[in-house]
Write an enzyme that holds these catalytic residues in place. Structure first.
Site, short mmCIF file in Angstrom:
data_model
loop_
_atom_site.label_atom_id
_atom_site.label_comp_id
_atom_site.label_asym_id
_atom_site.label_seq_id
_atom_site.Cartn_x
_atom_site.Cartn_y
_atom_site.Cartn_z
N LEU A 12 45.30 44.01 42.69
CA LEU A 12 44.47 43.83 41.34
C LEU A 12 43.13 43.09 41.81
O LEU A 12 42.52 42.93 40.62
CB LEU A 12 45.24 43.39 40.17
CG LEU A 12 46.71 44.12 39.91
CD1 LEU A 12 47.10 43.63 38.50
CD2 LEU A 12 46.25 45.65 39.64
N CYS A 13 42.84 42.59 42.64
CA CYS A 13 41.54 41.89 43.15
C CYS A 13 40.61 42.97 43.54
O CYS A 13 41.19 43.88 44.33
CB CYS A 13 41.79 40.87 44.28
SG CYS A 13 42.39 39.29 43.56
N HIS A 14 39.44 42.63 43.20
CA HIS A 14 38.36 43.94 43.75
C HIS A 14 37.42 43.31 44.68
O HIS A 14 37.37 42.03 44.64
CB HIS A 14 37.68 44.37 42.53
CG HIS A 14 37.05 43.64 41.42
ND1 HIS A 14 37.81 42.98 40.72
CD2 HIS A 14 35.87 43.09 41.44
CE1 HIS A 14 37.06 42.05 40.06
NE2 HIS A 14 35.97 42.38 40.29
N MET A 49 40.56 33.40 43.10
CA MET A 49 41.41 34.17 43.92
C MET A 49 40.98 33.93 45.47
O MET A 49 41.68 33.51 46.39
CB MET A 49 41.91 35.40 43.41
CG MET A 49 42.74 35.57 42.08
SD MET A 49 44.14 34.49 42.39
CE MET A 49 44.95 34.86 43.81
N GLU A 50 39.63 34.32 45.45
CA GLU A 50 38.92 34.18 46.83
C GLU A 50 38.69 32.77 47.49
O GLU A 50 39.05 32.65 48.52
CB GLU A 50 37.48 34.81 46.56
CG GLU A 50 37.31 36.25 46.61
CD GLU A 50 37.70 36.77 45.08
OE1 GLU A 50 37.92 37.87 44.85
OE2 GLU A 50 37.86 35.91 44.25
N ASP A 64 48.65 27.12 62.68
CA ASP A 64 48.85 27.86 63.96
C ASP A 64 48.30 27.19 65.05
O ASP A 64 48.95 27.14 66.29
CB ASP A 64 48.30 29.48 63.63
CG ASP A 64 48.52 30.41 64.80
OD1 ASP A 64 49.72 30.38 65.35
OD2 ASP A 64 47.39 30.88 65.42
#
Length: 99
Positions: A12-14, A49-50, A64
């Site tokens: 749902l993120c564009h 969200m980004e 990592d």
């Protein structure tokens, strides 16, 4: 790169053309770092969200690179500190000092 690819990872993120994404690091104590992301966009949509994706992937990258030294590292407390603009306006976490 992670912020730009958020729409590929989160349903749902564009996709957004982000003019500014900056990730920075602060040393809090020996072996403890704070990862910050600042994402900017001109428009009526938020970029929370980004920013959260950028921080998450930065933390995973650090893990990592350092896992050979300490597999017991932890990634903790990823969250939004502040949001300005967009449809819902301004928001700031209560325990965060403006900076």
């Amino acid at each position: 790169q992670a912020a730009e690819k958020c729409s590929d990872r989160v349903p749902l993120c564009h996709a957004l053309a982000l003019p500014r994404v900056a990730v920075s690091f602060e040393e809090l104590a020996e072996g403890e770092r704070k990862v910050l992301a600042e994402v900017r966009l001109r428009g009526q949509t938020g970029v929370e969200m980004e920013a959260l994706t950028a921080v998450s992937i930065a933390c995973l990258t650090i893990y990592d690179m350092c896992k050979a030294i300490d597999k017991g590292m932890r990634i903790e407390a990823i969250g939004l500190d502040e949001k300005l603009g967009g449809k819902s306006g301004q928001w700031r976490r209560q325990d965060v000092v403006a900076g």
